[in-house]
Design a protein around this motif. Sequence first.
Motif, mmCIF file in Angstrom:
data_model
loop_
_atom_site.group_PDB
_atom_site.id
_atom_site.type_symbol
_atom_site.label_atom_id
_atom_site.label_comp_id
_atom_site.label_asym_id
_atom_site.label_seq_id
_atom_site.Cartn_x
_atom_site.Cartn_y
_atom_site.Cartn_z
ATOM 1 N N LEU A 39 0.830 -1.205 0.000
ATOM 2 C CA LEU A 39 0.000 0.000 0.000
ATOM 3 C C LEU A 39 0.862 1.253 0.000
ATOM 4 C CD1 LEU A 39 -2.749 1.359 0.120
ATOM 5 C CD2 LEU A 39 -2.661 1.124 2.598
ATOM 6 N N ILE A 40 1.938 1.239 0.770
ATOM 7 C CA ILE A 40 2.843 2.391 0.787
ATOM 8 C C ILE A 40 3.450 2.610 -0.596
ATOM 9 C CG2 ILE A 40 5.077 3.190 1.685
ATOM 10 C CD1 ILE A 40 4.221 2.004 4.395
ATOM 11 N N ALA A 41 3.838 1.536 -1.260
ATOM 12 C CA ALA A 41 4.383 1.672 -2.615
ATOM 13 C C ALA A 41 3.331 2.242 -3.567
ATOM 14 C CB ALA A 41 4.881 0.327 -3.116
ATOM 15 N N SER A 42 2.080 1.810 -3.422
ATOM 16 C CA SER A 42 1.018 2.334 -4.283
ATOM 17 C C SER A 42 0.757 3.812 -4.009
ATOM 18 C CB SER A 42 -0.271 1.543 -4.068
ATOM 19 O OG SER A 42 -0.087 0.202 -4.429
ATOM 20 N N VAL A 43 0.808 4.200 -2.749
ATOM 21 C CA VAL A 43 0.604 5.608 -2.413
ATOM 22 C C VAL A 43 1.751 6.456 -2.955
ATOM 23 C CG1 VAL A 43 0.480 7.236 -0.485
ATOM 24 C CG2 VAL A 43 -0.850 5.138 -0.421
ATOM 25 N N VAL A 44 2.959 5.938 -2.891
ATOM 26 C CA VAL A 44 4.098 6.672 -3.451
ATOM 27 C C VAL A 44 3.937 6.823 -4.969
ATOM 28 C CG1 VAL A 44 6.583 6.559 -3.867
ATOM 29 C CG2 VAL A 44 5.685 6.119 -1.599
ATOM 30 N N VAL A 45 3.453 5.795 -5.623
ATOM 31 C CA VAL A 45 3.179 5.905 -7.066
ATOM 32 C C VAL A 45 2.133 6.989 -7.309
ATOM 33 C CG1 VAL A 45 2.180 4.699 -9.046
ATOM 34 C CG2 VAL A 45 3.887 3.569 -7.640
ATOM 35 N N GLY A 46 1.131 7.043 -6.435
ATOM 36 C CA GLY A 46 0.128 8.100 -6.552
ATOM 37 C C GLY A 46 0.718 9.481 -6.358
ATOM 38 N N TYR A 47 1.594 9.622 -5.362
ATOM 39 C CA TYR A 47 2.279 10.898 -5.150
ATOM 40 C C TYR A 47 3.045 11.326 -6.396
ATOM 41 C CZ TYR A 47 1.891 11.954 -0.142
ATOM 42 O OH TYR A 47 1.457 12.320 1.089
ATOM 43 N N VAL A 48 3.789 10.404 -6.948
ATOM 44 C CA VAL A 48 4.598 10.734 -8.123
ATOM 45 C C VAL A 48 3.694 11.097 -9.306
ATOM 46 C CG1 VAL A 48 6.281 9.834 -9.764
ATOM 47 C CG2 VAL A 48 6.550 9.354 -7.348
ATOM 48 N N GLY A 49 2.591 10.370 -9.457
ATOM 49 C CA GLY A 49 1.657 10.683 -10.541
ATOM 50 C C GLY A 49 1.016 12.049 -10.380
ATOM 51 N N VAL A 50 0.593 12.378 -9.181
ATOM 52 C CA VAL A 50 -0.003 13.693 -8.937
ATOM 53 C C VAL A 50 1.042 14.788 -9.112
ATOM 54 C CG1 VAL A 50 -1.073 15.154 -7.173
ATOM 55 C CG2 VAL A 50 -1.816 12.799 -7.463
ATOM 56 N N HIS A 51 2.266 14.515 -8.681
ATOM 57 C CA HIS A 51 3.330 15.506 -8.882
ATOM 58 C C HIS A 51 3.607 15.715 -10.373
ATOM 59 C CE1 HIS A 51 6.682 17.982 -7.691
ATOM 60 N NE2 HIS A 51 7.478 17.288 -8.476
ATOM 61 N N ALA A 52 3.531 14.645 -11.145
ATOM 62 C CA ALA A 52 3.718 14.784 -12.596
ATOM 63 C C ALA A 52 2.613 15.641 -13.201
ATOM 64 C CB ALA A 52 3.741 13.411 -13.250
ATOM 65 N N ILE A 53 1.397 15.469 -12.728
ATOM 66 C CA ILE A 53 0.296 16.299 -13.228
ATOM 67 C C ILE A 53 0.476 17.745 -12.772
ATOM 68 C CG2 ILE A 53 -2.189 16.707 -13.024
ATOM 69 C CD1 ILE A 53 -2.498 13.638 -12.844
ATOM 70 N N ASP A 54 0.885 17.908 -11.524
ATOM 71 C CA ASP A 54 1.032 19.248 -10.956
ATOM 72 C C ASP A 54 2.120 20.042 -11.658
ATOM 73 O OD1 ASP A 54 0.614 21.383 -9.244
ATOM 74 O OD2 ASP A 54 1.822 20.535 -7.621
ATOM 75 N N THR A 55 3.255 19.406 -11.937
ATOM 76 C CA THR A 55 4.373 20.131 -12.542
ATOM 77 C C THR A 55 4.355 20.094 -14.065
ATOM 78 O OG1 THR A 55 5.784 18.179 -12.428
ATOM 79 C CG2 THR A 55 5.853 19.712 -10.557
ATOM 80 N N GLY A 56 3.658 19.139 -14.633
ATOM 81 C CA GLY A 56 3.629 19.015 -16.088
ATOM 82 C C GLY A 56 4.834 18.293 -16.655
ATOM 83 N N VAL A 57 5.627 17.668 -15.813
ATOM 84 C CA VAL A 57 6.814 16.931 -16.255
ATOM 85 C C VAL A 57 6.419 15.464 -16.401
ATOM 86 C CG1 VAL A 57 9.194 16.298 -15.708
ATOM 87 C CG2 VAL A 57 8.319 18.545 -15.061
ATOM 88 N N SER A 58 6.330 15.001 -17.631
ATOM 89 C CA SER A 58 5.832 13.644 -17.858
ATOM 90 C C SER A 58 6.877 12.567 -17.572
ATOM 91 C CB SER A 58 5.341 13.505 -19.298
ATOM 92 O OG SER A 58 6.410 13.711 -20.196
ATOM 93 N N SER A 59 8.131 12.932 -17.413
ATOM 94 C CA SER A 59 9.142 11.920 -17.122
ATOM 95 C C SER A 59 8.991 11.353 -15.715
ATOM 96 C CB SER A 59 10.546 12.485 -17.317
ATOM 97 O OG SER A 59 10.762 13.563 -16.451
ATOM 98 N N PHE A 60 8.246 12.038 -14.843
ATOM 99 C CA PHE A 60 7.957 11.486 -13.522
ATOM 100 C C PHE A 60 7.102 10.226 -13.627
ATOM 101 C CE2 PHE A 60 8.680 15.867 -11.719
ATOM 102 C CZ PHE A 60 9.828 15.521 -11.033
ATOM 103 N N LEU A 61 6.341 10.097 -14.693
ATOM 104 C CA LEU A 61 5.518 8.900 -14.866
ATOM 105 C C LEU A 61 6.386 7.665 -15.069
ATOM 106 C CD1 LEU A 61 2.652 10.361 -17.049
ATOM 107 C CD2 LEU A 61 2.663 9.904 -14.587
ATOM 108 N N ASP A 62 7.550 7.836 -15.685
ATOM 109 C CA ASP A 62 8.489 6.722 -15.813
ATOM 110 C C ASP A 62 8.968 6.257 -14.437
ATOM 111 O OD1 ASP A 62 8.274 6.927 -18.565
ATOM 112 O OD2 ASP A 62 10.053 8.217 -18.739
#
Length: 90
Positions: A39-62
Amino acid sequence: MLDVAINAVYFMLSLALLFAFIRLTRGPSLADRVVALELIASVVVGYVGVHAIDTGVSSFLDVAIVIALTAFLAAIGFARFLERGGLKNE
C-alpha cells in the motif's frame, strides 16, 4: 480550482500513507506488514503521478512505473517465500 483539487489529493494520499505506516508498525502478522508495504508503494506511485500532473513533467511517470514494477516484484517474492513454507518458527 485545479490547485485545490491537487492539494486535496495530496492530503488524502498523506492520510493513506499515515494509516499504512501505522499498519506496518503494528501489524500482527507478517502478511499484514507486507500488505502495508504494498500500500505504501502504491501511495508513493500516486504521489509521483499527482506531482507529474502538478508540474507538467511527464518523465515522472516513468519513475512511477519503475516503483510500481519494483513493488510488484517484491509481492511476487513474498508470495514465493510463503509458498515455500515461510518462517520455520511460526
